[in-house]
Design a protein around this motif. Structure first.
Motif, PDB file in Angstrom:
ATOM      1  N   UNK A 238       0.840  -1.206   0.000  1.00 29.34           N
ATOM      2  CA  UNK A 238       0.000   0.000   0.000  1.00 29.34           C
ATOM      3  C   UNK A 238       0.871   1.250   0.000  1.00 29.34           C
ATOM      4  N   UNK A 239       1.898   1.220   0.824  1.00 27.15           N
ATOM      5  CA  UNK A 239       2.799   2.380   0.897  1.00 27.15           C
ATOM      6  C   UNK A 239       3.431   2.647  -0.468  1.00 27.15           C
ATOM      7  N   UNK A 240       3.844   1.583  -1.130  1.00 29.36           N
ATOM      8  CA  UNK A 240       4.449   1.731  -2.454  1.00 29.36           C
ATOM      9  C   UNK A 240       3.473   2.354  -3.446  1.00 29.36           C
ATOM     10  N   UNK A 241       2.206   1.949  -3.371  1.00 27.96           N
ATOM     11  CA  UNK A 241       1.212   2.487  -4.310  1.00 27.96           C
ATOM     12  C   UNK A 241       0.898   3.952  -4.010  1.00 27.96           C
ATOM     13  N   UNK A 242       0.905   4.319  -2.747  1.00 30.40           N
ATOM     14  CA  UNK A 242       0.664   5.728  -2.392  1.00 30.40           C
ATOM     15  C   UNK A 242       1.755   6.616  -2.981  1.00 30.40           C
ATOM     16  N   UNK A 243       2.987   6.159  -2.867  1.00 28.72           N
ATOM     17  CA  UNK A 243       4.104   6.948  -3.402  1.00 28.72           C
ATOM     18  C   UNK A 243       4.100   6.938  -4.927  1.00 28.72           C
ATOM     19  N   UNK A 244       3.709   5.802  -5.488  1.00 25.94           N
ATOM     20  CA  UNK A 244       3.633   5.697  -6.948  1.00 25.94           C
ATOM     21  C   UNK A 244       2.613   6.706  -7.489  1.00 25.94           C
ATOM     22  N   UNK A 245       1.476   6.811  -6.784  1.00 18.46           N
ATOM     23  CA  UNK A 245       0.428   7.754  -7.206  1.00 18.46           C
ATOM     24  C   UNK A 245       0.950   9.191  -7.124  1.00 18.46           C
ATOM     25  N   UNK A 246       1.642   9.502  -6.044  1.00 20.48           N
ATOM     26  CA  UNK A 246       2.194  10.859  -5.880  1.00 20.48           C
ATOM     27  C   UNK A 246       3.199  11.149  -6.988  1.00 20.48           C
ATOM     28  N   UNK A 247       3.985  10.157  -7.301  1.00 17.54           N
ATOM     29  CA  UNK A 247       5.061  10.283  -8.282  1.00 17.54           C
ATOM     30  C   UNK A 247       4.555  10.682  -9.662  1.00 17.54           C
ATOM     31  N   UNK A 248       3.319  10.254  -9.968  1.00 18.26           N
ATOM     32  CA  UNK A 248       2.780  10.487 -11.312  1.00 18.26           C
ATOM     33  C   UNK A 248       1.933  11.749 -11.406  1.00 18.26           C
TER      34      UNK A 248
ATOM     35  N   UNK B 172       0.974  20.027  -3.694  1.00 17.46           N
ATOM     36  CA  UNK B 172      -0.440  19.803  -3.386  1.00 17.46           C
ATOM     37  C   UNK B 172      -1.072  18.793  -4.327  1.00 17.46           C
ATOM     38  N   UNK B 173      -0.679  18.857  -5.585  1.00 15.23           N
ATOM     39  CA  UNK B 173      -1.238  17.895  -6.554  1.00 15.23           C
ATOM     40  C   UNK B 173      -0.742  16.487  -6.265  1.00 15.23           C
ATOM     41  N   UNK B 174       0.522  16.378  -5.901  1.00 14.58           N
ATOM     42  CA  UNK B 174       1.064  15.055  -5.572  1.00 14.58           C
ATOM     43  C   UNK B 174       0.329  14.477  -4.358  1.00 14.58           C
ATOM     44  N   UNK B 175       0.054  15.329  -3.380  1.00 17.72           N
ATOM     45  CA  UNK B 175      -0.661  14.855  -2.187  1.00 17.72           C
ATOM     46  C   UNK B 175      -2.103  14.492  -2.544  1.00 17.72           C
ATOM     47  N   UNK B 176      -2.704  15.267  -3.445  1.00 16.09           N
ATOM     48  CA  UNK B 176      -4.069  14.936  -3.882  1.00 16.09           C
ATOM     49  C   UNK B 176      -4.092  13.552  -4.547  1.00 16.09           C
TER      50      UNK B 176
ATOM     51  N   UNK C 183      -2.084  11.154  -3.919  1.00 18.93           N
ATOM     52  CA  UNK C 183      -1.906  10.182  -2.830  1.00 18.93           C
ATOM     53  C   UNK C 183      -3.233   9.938  -2.098  1.00 18.93           C
ATOM     54  N   UNK C 184      -3.991  11.005  -1.873  1.00 20.19           N
ATOM     55  CA  UNK C 184      -5.245  10.829  -1.126  1.00 20.19           C
ATOM     56  C   UNK C 184      -6.249   9.994  -1.920  1.00 20.19           C
ATOM     57  N   UNK C 185      -6.287  10.195  -3.230  1.00 16.50           N
ATOM     58  CA  UNK C 185      -7.237   9.424  -4.049  1.00 16.50           C
ATOM     59  C   UNK C 185      -6.802   7.956  -4.110  1.00 16.50           C
ATOM     60  N   UNK C 186      -5.497   7.731  -4.240  1.00 10.78           N
ATOM     61  CA  UNK C 186      -4.997   6.351  -4.243  1.00 10.78           C
ATOM     62  C   UNK C 186      -5.302   5.677  -2.905  1.00 10.78           C
ATOM     63  N   UNK C 187      -5.178   6.427  -1.827  1.00  8.90           N
ATOM     64  CA  UNK C 187      -5.500   5.873  -0.510  1.00  8.90           C
ATOM     65  C   UNK C 187      -6.959   5.421  -0.483  1.00  8.90           C
ATOM     66  N   UNK C 188      -7.854   6.264  -0.990  1.00 12.78           N
ATOM     67  CA  UNK C 188      -9.281   5.888  -1.044  1.00 12.78           C
ATOM     68  C   UNK C 188      -9.466   4.587  -1.808  1.00 12.78           C
ATOM     69  N   UNK C 189      -8.743   4.478  -2.919  1.00 13.80           N
ATOM     70  CA  UNK C 189      -8.871   3.275  -3.756  1.00 13.80           C
ATOM     71  C   UNK C 189      -8.404   2.030  -3.007  1.00 13.80           C
ATOM     72  N   UNK C 190      -7.534   2.226  -2.030  1.00 12.00           N
ATOM     73  CA  UNK C 190      -7.017   1.091  -1.248  1.00 12.00           C
ATOM     74  C   UNK C 190      -7.843   0.867   0.020  1.00 12.00           C
ATOM     75  N   UNK C 191      -8.925   1.626   0.166  1.00 10.81           N
ATOM     76  CA  UNK C 191      -9.751   1.498   1.372  1.00 10.81           C
ATOM     77  C   UNK C 191      -9.159   2.208   2.567  1.00 10.81           C
TER      78      UNK C 191
END
Ligand SMILES: Cc1cc2nc3c(=O)[nH]c(=O)nc-3n(C[C@H](O)[C@H](O)[C@H](O)COP(=O)(O)O)c2cc1C
Length: 186
Positions: free
Chosen positions: A34-44, A112-116, A118-126
């Motif tokens: 999950x942590x990896x996916x959160x960072x991956x989402x921010x990265x993009x 801010x966009x990177x954090x946004x 991350x927040x959406x990816x977090x939602x997707x992971x429950x």
């Protein structure tokens, strides 16, 4: 200007379901995947000139860096952030080396966009996120000692939400947004 307490209608469920919880399940872990996916989402996330002026400092319960971060929380955020499965410090690089292109103008915007993301990816992971400023910025900056040009902007608690969204998180209407709220009053 009226605030709308309506449930968001028609927008994507990941956006409609997001809220900043004031309680996290202390037994819920944020695992490496999950942590990896959160960072991956921010990265993009997009950024001015693809400058990617962001950085993150992380701590999960049981890790030494988590204790380090807990010591800088304000009492108001410690009440709920301490139970989150992950604490994230967000940093931006506002200054760039001598260059004709001034990316630093957008550094906070880009973060801010990177954090946004991350927040959406977090939602997707429950998972849920609660961004916050209620921490000792000076103390944390001394502790992390970021390189020149880097600045800590915010923290994010990530974990399993307990309970429902609080009252009082209504939004201005979409009509208000396009009614030139920025224009000088006549
Ligand atoms: C940059 C930033 C700083 C914030 N700081 C705090 C804070 O210090 N304490 C807090 O309880 N919430 C904080 N929040 C959360 C906001 O209060 C919350 O996002 C807002 O009330 C809307 O609620 P919602 O996220 O549930 O939609 C912060 C949010 C952002 C984006």
């Amino acid at each position: 200007m009226r605030d709308s307490q309506d449930t968001p209608g028609g927008i994507h469920p990941l956006l409609a379901g997001r809220f900043s919880p004031y309680q996290f399940d202390p037994s819920a872990r944020v695992d490496d995947q999950a942590l990896g996916l959160l960072l991956e989402a921010a990265r993009w996330a997009p950024s001015a000139g693809n400058s990617q002026p962001w950085g993150f400092f992380l701590g999960r319960p049981g890790e030494p860096d988590h204790d380090r971060l807990l010591s800088h929380l304000a009492p108001s955020s410690a009440r709920w952030a301490a139970d989150a499965g992950l604490l994230v410090v967000t940093l931006t690089r506002r200054h760039v080396d001598a260059t004709p292109l001034l990316y630093s103008e957008f550094a906070d915007y880009d973060l801010g966009q990177a954090v946004a993301h991350l927040t959406v990816q977090a939602q997707a992971l429950g998972l849920a996120t609660h961004q916050f400023r209620a921490f000792d910025l000076e103390g944390l900056t001394k502790d992390l000692d970021p390189n020149p040009g880097w600045a800590i902007v915010s923290m994010v608690a990530v974990g399993k939400a307990v309970g429902e969204p609080r009252e009082g998180r209504g939004r201005r209407s979409a009509a208000h947004l396009r009614s030139a709220p920025w224009a000088p009053a006549e």
